[in-house]
Design a protein around this motif. Structure first.
Motif, PDB file in Angstrom:
ATOM      1  N   GLY A 157       0.812  -1.208   0.000  1.00 34.41           N
ATOM      2  CA  GLY A 157       0.000   0.000   0.000  1.00 34.41           C
ATOM      3  C   GLY A 157       0.843   1.255   0.000  1.00 34.41           C
ATOM      4  O   GLY A 157       1.790   1.377   0.788  1.00 34.41           O
ATOM      5  N   CYS A 158       0.531   2.177  -0.896  1.00 37.11           N
ATOM      6  CA  CYS A 158       1.212   3.471  -0.974  1.00 37.11           C
ATOM      7  C   CYS A 158       0.184   4.543  -1.322  1.00 37.11           C
ATOM      8  O   CYS A 158      -0.964   4.222  -1.655  1.00 37.11           O
ATOM      9  CB  CYS A 158       2.316   3.451  -2.031  1.00 37.11           C
ATOM     10  N   ARG A 159       0.591   5.807  -1.257  1.00 33.90           N
ATOM     11  CA  ARG A 159      -0.338   6.880  -1.617  1.00 33.90           C
ATOM     12  C   ARG A 159      -0.542   6.934  -3.132  1.00 33.90           C
ATOM     13  O   ARG A 159      -1.653   6.797  -3.619  1.00 33.90           O
ATOM     14  CB  ARG A 159       0.186   8.221  -1.099  1.00 33.90           C
ATOM     15  N   SER A 160       0.562   7.159  -3.878  1.00 35.00           N
ATOM     16  CA  SER A 160       0.462   7.297  -5.332  1.00 35.00           C
ATOM     17  C   SER A 160       1.406   6.304  -6.000  1.00 35.00           C
ATOM     18  O   SER A 160       2.223   5.647  -5.339  1.00 35.00           O
ATOM     19  CB  SER A 160       0.797   8.722  -5.771  1.00 35.00           C
ATOM     20  N   LYS A 161       1.324   6.220  -7.320  1.00 34.69           N
ATOM     21  CA  LYS A 161       2.112   5.219  -8.040  1.00 34.69           C
ATOM     22  C   LYS A 161       3.608   5.443  -7.864  1.00 34.69           C
ATOM     23  O   LYS A 161       4.388   4.485  -7.791  1.00 34.69           O
ATOM     24  CB  LYS A 161       1.742   5.226  -9.524  1.00 34.69           C
ATOM     25  N   ALA A 162       4.033   6.706  -7.776  1.00 35.75           N
ATOM     26  CA  ALA A 162       5.458   6.995  -7.603  1.00 35.75           C
ATOM     27  C   ALA A 162       6.003   6.386  -6.315  1.00 35.75           C
ATOM     28  O   ALA A 162       7.199   6.078  -6.214  1.00 35.75           O
ATOM     29  CB  ALA A 162       5.698   8.501  -7.605  1.00 35.75           C
ATOM     30  N   ASP A 163       5.125   6.209  -5.320  1.00 34.76           N
ATOM     31  CA  ASP A 163       5.563   5.645  -4.044  1.00 34.76           C
ATOM     32  C   ASP A 163       5.822   4.143  -4.113  1.00 34.76           C
ATOM     33  O   ASP A 163       6.460   3.581  -3.225  1.00 34.76           O
ATOM     34  CB  ASP A 163       4.529   5.949  -2.953  1.00 34.76           C
ATOM     35  N   LEU A 164       5.289   3.493  -5.144  1.00 34.45           N
ATOM     36  CA  LEU A 164       5.581   2.075  -5.374  1.00 34.45           C
ATOM     37  C   LEU A 164       6.960   1.994  -6.031  1.00 34.45           C
ATOM     38  O   LEU A 164       7.099   1.663  -7.205  1.00 34.45           O
ATOM     39  CB  LEU A 164       4.516   1.434  -6.270  1.00 34.45           C
ATOM     40  N   TYR A 165       7.979   2.293  -5.265  1.00 36.19           N
ATOM     41  CA  TYR A 165       9.298   2.581  -5.830  1.00 36.19           C
ATOM     42  C   TYR A 165      10.005   1.355  -6.416  1.00 36.19           C
ATOM     43  O   TYR A 165      10.967   1.503  -7.173  1.00 36.19           O
ATOM     44  CB  TYR A 165      10.188   3.266  -4.785  1.00 36.19           C
ATOM     45  N   LEU A 166       9.544   0.144  -6.073  1.00 36.20           N
ATOM     46  CA  LEU A 166      10.078  -1.076  -6.700  1.00 36.20           C
ATOM     47  C   LEU A 166       8.933  -1.909  -7.272  1.00 36.20           C
ATOM     48  O   LEU A 166       8.912  -3.136  -7.164  1.00 36.20           O
ATOM     49  CB  LEU A 166      10.905  -1.891  -5.690  1.00 36.20           C
ATOM     50  N   HIS A 167       7.997  -1.218  -7.890  1.00 41.02           N
ATOM     51  CA  HIS A 167       6.812  -1.860  -8.473  1.00 41.02           C
ATOM     52  C   HIS A 167       7.215  -2.932  -9.485  1.00 41.02           C
ATOM     53  O   HIS A 167       6.696  -4.053  -9.459  1.00 41.02           O
ATOM     54  CB  HIS A 167       5.962  -0.781  -9.142  1.00 41.02           C
ATOM     55  N   LEU A 211      -3.340   1.709  -3.918  1.00 39.90           N
ATOM     56  CA  LEU A 211      -3.044   3.132  -3.735  1.00 39.90           C
ATOM     57  C   LEU A 211      -4.172   3.812  -2.973  1.00 39.90           C
ATOM     58  O   LEU A 211      -5.348   3.628  -3.300  1.00 39.90           O
ATOM     59  CB  LEU A 211      -2.842   3.826  -5.087  1.00 39.90           C
ATOM     60  N   SER A 212      -3.810   4.611  -1.977  1.00 38.48           N
ATOM     61  CA  SER A 212      -4.836   5.303  -1.188  1.00 38.48           C
ATOM     62  C   SER A 212      -5.197   6.656  -1.783  1.00 38.48           C
ATOM     63  O   SER A 212      -6.317   7.132  -1.615  1.00 38.48           O
ATOM     64  CB  SER A 212      -4.359   5.478   0.254  1.00 38.48           C
ATOM     65  N   GLU A 213      -4.238   7.304  -2.475  1.00 37.63           N
ATOM     66  CA  GLU A 213      -4.491   8.624  -3.055  1.00 37.63           C
ATOM     67  C   GLU A 213      -3.875   8.721  -4.459  1.00 37.63           C
ATOM     68  O   GLU A 213      -2.953   9.517  -4.686  1.00 37.63           O
ATOM     69  CB  GLU A 213      -3.906   9.723  -2.157  1.00 37.63           C
ATOM     70  N   PRO A 214      -4.335   7.888  -5.404  1.00 42.03           N
ATOM     71  CA  PRO A 214      -3.730   7.938  -6.741  1.00 42.03           C
ATOM     72  C   PRO A 214      -3.926   9.307  -7.386  1.00 42.03           C
ATOM     73  O   PRO A 214      -4.972   9.938  -7.228  1.00 42.03           O
ATOM     74  CB  PRO A 214      -4.478   6.844  -7.518  1.00 42.03           C
ATOM     75  N   LYS A 215      -2.898   9.765  -8.102  1.00 39.14           N
ATOM     76  CA  LYS A 215      -2.964  11.041  -8.801  1.00 39.14           C
ATOM     77  C   LYS A 215      -3.579  10.844 -10.184  1.00 39.14           C
ATOM     78  O   LYS A 215      -3.507   9.754 -10.749  1.00 39.14           O
ATOM     79  CB  LYS A 215      -1.563  11.641  -8.915  1.00 39.14           C
TER      80      LYS A 215
END
Length: 345
Positions: free
Chosen positions: A243-253, A272-276
């Motif tokens: 779980g992360c806020r936005s896709k950029a936070d999934l840093y090793l997706h 994602l809790s707050e996708p952009k």
């Protein structure tokens, strides 16, 4: 003056110096008690005091409330015996297996897979690998003597002939250590560290399906556990929820996608809790522990490994046990308590 601590139901006993916390003595003597932060903030070391008397040091009320303390519970990380004591606590096989050591480390690479996340590789002394369980952590000893804890993100077997560890560090603006990491740290810098610590690691004696639950950089020890599973060909079904806020936070997706491709028994579900808007996200949204509950309403036969922000870990533990039937002892967690978490209630 020393006192004797006896742990039930195992019956193991060890000595504790006057004014020494029970947990510190247990770690020093290789006794495997459950623990996480060592600072009275996470509550992982909470145990029942069956006999004797202790004095508690500073701790957070969310980790041990006044009512719990009056009801006979104690935090071994900040409880100093005043008499011989008997506590009721699960002993964790393997938690004291490897000696805690101090050693120098050298920064070899610093990568920034996300604006506020650094992936750092640290070289250890030659021909002297750090012995640890995937999921455990080390403490960096800063110049003023304060310490900061980070989990190894690589499994022990990956160290090879040239020992090294990987760390995932999120920038906490104003943080004594992370400001240094994101400001002046450079390759070849030398730091001093001590470890391994923690009772968060894979319970290999279990055959239960696993939920691997991470938020933010709580992914680091989960990554090490996944590498360990692959290396040892552990075939238990496992689902990774990150779980992360936005896709950029999934840093090793991409790493997680590849791991799920390479390991037949592993499934990966990012949330994602707050996708952009620019994320164009069509996968799962909301709170990550609620995604687990939607998919697995019955956790009575599962084992959960949860790591990340305290609010996520606390919510998952509460709801999985109360609403999904997860046995309390099958919730294994490492709550990433910041210095603010440790010193504010």
């Amino acid at each position: 003056m020393t006192f004797t601590v006896t742990v039930q139901p195992s019956g193991r006993s060890f000595s504790v110096e006057r004014d020494e916390p029970i947990l510190a003595a247990a770690i020093r003597q290789g006794i495997g008690l459950p623990y996480g932060c060592k600072d009275g903030a996470c509550g992982t070391c909470k145990s029942r005091l069956l006999e004797g008397r202790v004095i508690h040091g500073v701790h957070q009320h969310k980790a041990l409330s006044v009512e719990e303390e009056e009801g006979g519970f104690t935090l071994t990380c900040c409880a100093a015996p005043q008499t011989d004591v008997v506590i009721e606590a699960r002993t964790v096989a393997g938690a004291g297996e490897f000696p805690v050591r101090k050693m120098p480390t050298r920064v070899t690479t610093i990568e920034r897979p996300a604006p506020d996340v650094a992936v750092i590789k640290m070289q250890l002394p030659a021909n002297d690998p750090l012995r640890y369980h995937a999921g455990q952590y080390v403490e960096f000893i800063l110049r003023d003597g304060s310490r900061r804890s980070y989990s190894m993100a690589n499994a022990p077997h990956t160290q090879g002939d040239k020992p090294w560890i990987e760390l995932h560090i999120r920038h906490m603006p104003g943080g004594k250590f992370t400001d240094q990491v994101f400001g002046g740290m450079k390759e070849r810098d030398i730091l001093r560290m001590e470890g391994p610590f923690g009772s968060f690691f894979l319970r290999e004696d279990s055959t239960k399906p696993m939920v691997l639950l991470a938020s933010g950089t709580g992914f680091a020890p989960i990554k090490a556990i996944i590498e360990e599973m692959q290396f040892k060909a552990i075939a238990r079904p496992a689902v990774l929820y990150w779980g992360c806020r936005s896709k950029a936070d999934l840093y090793l997706h991409d790493w997680a996608i590849q791991a799920a491709h390479d390991i037949p028994n592993l499934t990966y579900i990012p949330v994602l809790s707050e996708p952009k808007p620019e994320d164009a996200w069509t996968d799962r949204t909301g709170f990550v522990h609620q995604a687990v509950m939607a998919d697995l309403p019955d956790l009575s036969r599962h084992q959960v490994y949860a790591c990340g922000a305290p609010i996520m870990v606390e919510s998952a533990q509460r709801d999985f046990v109360a609403k999904c039937g997860l046995p309390e002892e099958e919730f294994l967690a490492d709550s990433f308590t910041s210095e603010a978490d440790k010193h504010g209630d």
